[in-house]
Design a protein around this motif. Sequence first.
Motif, PDB file in Angstrom:
ATOM      1  N   ILE A 291       0.740  -0.868  -0.343  1.00  0.00           N
ATOM      2  CA  ILE A 291      -0.182   0.039  -0.023  1.00  0.00           C
ATOM      3  C   ILE A 291       0.797   1.136   0.273  1.00  0.00           C
ATOM      4  O   ILE A 291       0.730   2.265  -0.630  1.00  0.00           O
ATOM      5  CB  ILE A 291      -1.442   0.158   1.177  1.00  0.00           C
ATOM      6  N   MET A 292       2.050   1.441   0.924  1.00  0.00           N
ATOM      7  CA  MET A 292       3.218   2.204   0.513  1.00  0.00           C
ATOM      8  C   MET A 292       3.328   2.368  -0.691  1.00  0.00           C
ATOM      9  O   MET A 292       3.367   3.500  -0.727  1.00  0.00           O
ATOM     10  CB  MET A 292       4.321   2.380   1.295  1.00  0.00           C
ATOM     11  N   GLU A 293       3.962   1.162  -2.031  1.00  0.00           N
ATOM     12  CA  GLU A 293       4.152   1.057  -3.243  1.00  0.00           C
ATOM     13  C   GLU A 293       3.163   2.163  -3.820  1.00  0.00           C
ATOM     14  O   GLU A 293       3.251   3.594  -4.654  1.00  0.00           O
ATOM     15  CB  GLU A 293       4.320   0.310  -3.486  1.00  0.00           C
ATOM     16  N   ILE A 294       2.167   1.722  -3.752  1.00  0.00           N
ATOM     17  CA  ILE A 294       0.374   2.829  -4.284  1.00  0.00           C
ATOM     18  C   ILE A 294       0.513   3.573  -4.261  1.00  0.00           C
ATOM     19  O   ILE A 294       0.932   4.787  -5.109  1.00  0.00           O
ATOM     20  CB  ILE A 294      -0.809   2.276  -3.855  1.00  0.00           C
ATOM     21  N   LEU A 295       0.839   4.645  -2.936  1.00  0.00           N
ATOM     22  CA  LEU A 295       0.383   6.234  -2.456  1.00  0.00           C
ATOM     23  C   LEU A 295       1.971   6.851  -2.981  1.00  0.00           C
ATOM     24  O   LEU A 295       1.319   7.130  -3.516  1.00  0.00           O
ATOM     25  CB  LEU A 295       1.108   5.820  -0.793  1.00  0.00           C
TER      26      LEU A 295
ATOM     27  N   ARG B 193       1.679   9.739  -5.465  1.00  0.00           N
ATOM     28  CA  ARG B 193       2.164  10.776  -4.801  1.00  0.00           C
ATOM     29  C   ARG B 193       3.183  11.647  -6.121  1.00  0.00           C
ATOM     30  O   ARG B 193       3.335  12.284  -6.254  1.00  0.00           O
ATOM     31  CB  ARG B 193       2.693  11.088  -3.808  1.00  0.00           C
ATOM     32  N   LYS B 194       3.885  10.671  -7.001  1.00  0.00           N
ATOM     33  CA  LYS B 194       4.408  10.532  -7.578  1.00  0.00           C
ATOM     34  C   LYS B 194       4.268  11.025  -8.299  1.00  0.00           C
ATOM     35  O   LYS B 194       4.989  11.952  -9.822  1.00  0.00           O
ATOM     36  CB  LYS B 194       5.882   9.201  -7.921  1.00  0.00           C
ATOM     37  N   SER B 195       3.150  10.659  -8.999  1.00  0.00           N
ATOM     38  CA  SER B 195       2.693  11.089 -10.623  1.00  0.00           C
ATOM     39  C   SER B 195       2.436  12.112 -10.067  1.00  0.00           C
ATOM     40  O   SER B 195       2.738  13.139 -11.405  1.00  0.00           O
ATOM     41  CB  SER B 195       1.107  10.075 -10.469  1.00  0.00           C
ATOM     42  N   ASP B 196       2.234  13.028  -9.176  1.00  0.00           N
ATOM     43  CA  ASP B 196       2.063  14.260  -9.206  1.00  0.00           C
ATOM     44  C   ASP B 196       2.833  15.421  -8.222  1.00  0.00           C
ATOM     45  O   ASP B 196       1.828  15.182  -7.141  1.00  0.00           O
ATOM     46  CB  ASP B 196       0.466  15.122  -9.170  1.00  0.00           C
ATOM     47  N   PRO B 197       3.862  15.696  -8.168  1.00  0.00           N
ATOM     48  CA  PRO B 197       4.684  16.084  -6.883  1.00  0.00           C
ATOM     49  C   PRO B 197       4.402  17.403  -6.403  1.00  0.00           C
ATOM     50  O   PRO B 197       5.197  18.049  -5.819  1.00  0.00           O
ATOM     51  CB  PRO B 197       6.152  16.177  -7.515  1.00  0.00           C
ATOM     52  N   SER B 198       3.023  18.230  -7.149  1.00  0.00           N
ATOM     53  CA  SER B 198       3.021  20.325  -6.409  1.00  0.00           C
ATOM     54  C   SER B 198       2.899  19.705  -5.251  1.00  0.00           C
ATOM     55  O   SER B 198       3.172  20.281  -4.510  1.00  0.00           O
ATOM     56  CB  SER B 198       2.192  20.505  -7.908  1.00  0.00           C
ATOM     57  N   TYR B 199       1.864  18.894  -5.151  1.00  0.00           N
ATOM     58  CA  TYR B 199       1.691  18.967  -3.003  1.00  0.00           C
ATOM     59  C   TYR B 199       1.891  17.360  -3.255  1.00  0.00           C
ATOM     60  O   TYR B 199       1.984  16.274  -3.186  1.00  0.00           O
ATOM     61  CB  TYR B 199       0.299  18.884  -3.344  1.00  0.00           C
ATOM     62  N   PHE B 200       1.842  17.498  -1.529  1.00  0.00           N
ATOM     63  CA  PHE B 200       1.901  16.107  -0.841  1.00  0.00           C
ATOM     64  C   PHE B 200       0.151  15.671  -0.145  1.00  0.00           C
ATOM     65  O   PHE B 200       0.114  16.658  -0.113  1.00  0.00           O
ATOM     66  CB  PHE B 200       2.574  15.932   0.509  1.00  0.00           C
TER      67      PHE B 200
END
Lengths: 1055, 150
Positions: A992-996, A1000-1007
């Motif tokens: 699940i952390m991998e999915i998250l 997140r990586k797909s749009d790094p502008s916000y966390f």
Amino acid sequence: MGPENPNRPNYPLRPAATPFASQQSSTPFLSSGPVVGSEAPAFRPGPPSASNFQAPPFAGGPLVGTEVPAFRPPPSIRSGEVARPPPPSSYGTPTSGFQRFQNPPMPSAGQVPPPHTSLTGQPFIAPPTRPPPGPASLFSHPQQPLVSMGSPPQSIKTGQPNPNIPPPADQRFSTPRPSSQPSSPPTGTSYPAGRGTYPGYANMQPNSVSQAPPMQPASFQMQQGGYGPPMQSASFPLQRGYAPQTPPTSLLAQQRGYAPVPPVSTSSGLYSGNQFQQHGIAPPGAPQQGLAEDFSSLSLGSIPGSYDAGLDITALPRPLDGDVEPKSFADMNPMNCNSRFLRLTTSGIPNSQSLASRWHLSIGAVVCPLAESPPGEEVPIVNFATTGIIRCRRCRTYVNPYVTFTDNGRKWRCNICSLLNDVPSEYFAHVDASGRRVDLDQRPELLKGSVEFIAPAEYMVRPPMPPLYFFLIDVSISAVKSGMLEVMSQTIRSCLDSLPGSTRTQIGFITYDSTIHFYNMKSSLAQPQMMVVSDLDDIFVPLPDDLLVNLSESRSVVEAFLDSLPSMFQLNMNVESAFGPALKAAFMVMSQLGGKLLIFQNSLPSLGAGLLKLRGDDIRVYGTDKEHTLRLPEDPFYKQMAADFTKYQIAVNVYAFSDKYTDIATLGTLAKYTGGQVYYYPNFQASIHKEKLKHELTRDLTRETAWEAVMRIRCGKGVRFTSYHGNFMLRSTDLLALPAVDCDKAYAAQLSLEETLLTTQTVYFQVALLYTSSSGERRIRVHTAAAPVVTDLGEMYRLADTGAIISLFSRLAIEKTLSSKLEEARNGVQHRVAKALREYRNLYAVQHRLSGRMIYPESLKFLPLYGLALCKSLPLRGGYSDVQLDERSAAAYTMMALPVKSLLKLLYPNLVRVDEYLAKTEEFDTKKRLPLTVESLDTRGLYIFDDGFRFVIWFGKALSPDITKNLVGEDFATDFSKVSLSQRDNPMSRKIMEILNQCRKSDPSYFQLCHLVRQGDQPREGFFLLTSLVEDQIGGANGYADWMVLLYRQVQQNA
Amino acid sequence: MDWLPFLWLIFSCMNLTLLGLNFYEFLGFSDLEADYLNPYELSSRINYVIVPEYLLHGALCILFLMTGHWIMFLLSLPTAYYNLKQYLSNKHLVDVTEVFKVVSTEKKARLIKLGFYVIFFGLVITRLALSVVSAVFADDEDIVAWSTIY
């Protein structure tokens, strides 16, 4: 047989064209599409030479004729070559609707005008091209009764009996037949079939295979859902593309057609239509199909006015694939800049003001000048070292792929103002026979829509500034208590290495509570010196320099400062905040250079200039005329400061942390007018929000930033940008002052027509951003795009871009909340969507019986849903109790700057189910998104909800405790608000952390911070997830189905 | 009866000043549109003169009332009301950040005001002339009788 086909029929067929034309002229819809085709006969008969074929306008015309409006498959580019081989012809022909778009590029300019002139002369002769299909369908006619399978699909497609057609059909019978027979008897059947207009079943198959693939599945499903079970009241004659040509669908359709259980009155109307058509009078499929395929439609309202109208919720269109950029824009002109930089609300610019006034979706553009390019597609950098940058003398347009070189390469014609400019001798190159420069492939500025020029000294008013980061930090008790100070210091310290600008970067700090603390960071010192100024009324800077130091020189002092900062104020009990004076102090320090000011504010400014009252979120004000004043800045001090900041090239980013009211509406103006950004962390707790702040601050500090920038969008004659929306300040009517820009900022602009009639074929846009790069170079980033001028409203709809429209709408709506009630802003959105759909309906209402159906163009199928989502977004949602005022304002400021993609994700977030994936080993597929409604949530499931700003992980009640245990550990039974998701030593947790992380990586502008929510755990579940399920009925707002019905009714009114 | 021409002279001077101020503001906005002026300069210029303009108009208005020129007072009242409303709703000052959004409406407002002042100026000048004439030819019955029509 292929090659000769297009030629041969032409001669005999020509005469037939005329009768048609006259009949067809009554159908307004054909006007645009066929227009293109009409050129064909005019030209063909004479010399059937190769050159004629190549010219795009002719290619499709003669073959397809009236289907023109019908087909909208992707391969628009091919139409040029398509004319010869028949199989591609089925492909190519459809595109004829697009052909115009190929005109714009200048090479073809020479060839194009003639057809067009003939065009404008007799716009209604459009359909002469029809003859070829005409005979085709005629041929088939006799067969129709036999091939009973074939015709129903057709009739479904055409759906609505068209009273106008039958007589012409008859005529067609008589006229073209003789003419076509001699021409190509053997090919007769197969060849027309390739066009797909043909109702013959057998012929259809190959055809559908070649044509339909992309559309087929969709329409198939739709139909199944709609018609399959006869008792379903919802019918969904989605008239998209080629569906009906496919055997399976036609079967289904037939089933439906003859099914004796039509509970829906409207559909029974359709049936009769079908039968009517089947029995012989059968209007040639071509025109009608063309019409029908123009739009998608949705059946609703079996009983007019009832709410449980037969609306099949599952059939409603949903953007489950995220934002799909319209292909047309980039495709129609390969030299256009990528759509991540510039998106037009419609790529078809209306040719007259009257046409523009019928387009209710605002003509405009959304520009993201520094959007991040994927590796391999970087914007090329061009250095005209000695030549100077080539620009038009008059309109100052930069040289771009659309300029034309004439006079053997000695002159070039500006594509925007068509002025002939001299080519500087250093830039001179010969031009070959086709008008291309011989050195074209070495000139990226003449090949690519996006380039970056290195600007010489004329473009500087002062030496390029170094990247400068200044921090204004609140150190009052709440900042210390919440742990903000510590997280922030650590983050800044960790970023020192990666700040852009290497050795040139400057840095400085001021802290404040009830007094203002300056820090001398001179490189010769071992420790920073702190100087306290307590006279708030007359701020002065205690040291002329050394408050702002070169990072690489004073690195150790800065590090020492950041290390000691949290402990320095650990025992600070000061609750006051002298924000205004501190702001002034920062301004004084920075005004020499400009740069980026990061403000960390923890409470309401309470001392000195710019102190703010706790005007609060007063429930009594809501619904009154004063409601909007809550969302307006309270003290003009902030606007004035913002204006001064911009003047001195200072961009402000506001980080606000308070758990109480901080008046973001007022503080945010600082960011709004300086091209900055607002980050809001309500109720900041280091233990919870640490990662988020860390990531976002890091991103803010390390992303590539353009300094002291100005941006201007130029466009061709006759159109003008009238208003701009976003975070910036206008320096003159069309010049955006942007002290700092980065890839996460987008700007929207609205366009209006200045002349009543545009005479050009193409409108060019050029976005130019003049900035200083972090490396200290002055650069100009130029994006150029061409958009065709269209004469027909249907064409505009076809080329519409929902993403850009919604982006513009959201900005307009948010601006409206600043001058009127939320309710009115929401109504504004709704009205505009309804008006647009009504106008669209009016286009087709004459030919089609549309009662009980809502029609919309394929390009705008998600518009209603996004409109709904927009009305439910934080800035516009509900009333007093639904969203806190600060959150509302913060979201509004954020949405004003968001690029299209992130905005759409925020409006319609991703919802994916992951429990199955966790249990198994298969690859996780983020594409499997679910509709945002409670029905999507299964009690046995585990779901991730991702809107780009936060994750909500939803645990179903009946989710296996195993999963819960693996994910959150032993304390899985406790309150989820106290549990945070962290990596545990088991495969599920890792997965699940991998999915998250992937998300997140797909749009790094916000966390995206994780919020865990258990089903039924109110109010947490409601707060985090249920209110965000935009398709459901929340509070007083409509659900998706109701919204569609509502829109439908509005569309019906005065339709 | 000697003071009347002077009074009208003062009125016409005030009116002329108002006319000038409005024209100056109007010019500022058109310069901004044509990019001869940046918003910072414009706002500082206009904000500098706007309050004096309002005060001057208010003074003119009150002076009409005090001297018993009812019709003139009533005529000048709408503008005074407009000014007051602008002032009370805090819209009288130019907002440097948003000036481009209001520039066309502001220009229009200035143009209307300009027209108003031009007409008003015509009236005031006529009255000035009449009062001068009547003061000079105070004995002439005809003219006195004629001037009282106003």
